[in-house]
Design a protein around this motif. Structure first.
Motif: not given
Length: 179
Positions: A119, A121, A134
């Protein structure tokens, strides 16, 4: 101009969670070992459902997790391939598109805990093959520090204590490579 430096090897970590965590982990543990090498640390069962109900529809009630560390150190560039491999394993055991378990790979470095995700972001960095990384926690002044965007479970002392144990193992292992 900055000087290009040698990249540290890092400690592969996976957070494995399911509503039947002990059963499913026992089913795939040998497969993980075959692919990623021996496991040198396995946490106690950690509560996960109290942080999110997001996975309950897919996996059922009572979602719990285990943090595992692998003995063999990896290069950080391997994280995208590792995430693709764990996604493949999840899908092999899925029933009607619903996963029975989730495997979130990442790594511990002496300064950070990094997770892989599919995902995008704004705070995540693309590392290739459809995967982002991340920095979930940073290690500062002798303790793990979270960010505003850190997943709620990793903000908790229980998870940070487990990651501290893995970090200590990592520091011992990395001494073999530091000159």
């Amino acid at each position: 101009m900055g000087k290009v430096r040698h990249t540290d090897l890092v400690n592969l970590v996976m957070f494995f969670f399911s509503s039947q965590v002990e059963y499913w982990f026992s089913e795939i543990e040998s497969r993980l070992v075959k692919i990623f090498g021996p496991i040198d640390y396995k946490s106690e069962i950690l509560d996960f459902e109290k942080y999110t109900l997001y996975y309950n529809k897919e996996m059922g009630d009572g979602v719990k997790g285990i943090l595992v560390s692998f003995e063999r150190l990896i290069h950080p560039y391997q994280l995208a391939d590792i995430k693709l491999e764990t996604n493949k394993i999840e899908q092999e055991f899925a029933v009607n598109g619903n996963r029975r378990f989730n495997i979130d790979p990442g790594y511990v470095h002496h300064m950070q805990f990094v997770l892989a995700t599919t995902k995008m972001w704004p705070h995540r960095i693309y590392i290739g093959k459809g995967i982002y990384a991340e920095t979930t926690l940073m290690y500062v002044n002798g303790k793990w520090k979270d960010y505003d965007f850190t997943y709620p479970n990793y903000k908790e002392d229980e998870y940070k204590r487990e990651l501290e144990k893995i970090r200590k193992l990592y520091l011992t292992k990395r001494k073999k490579f530091i000159k």
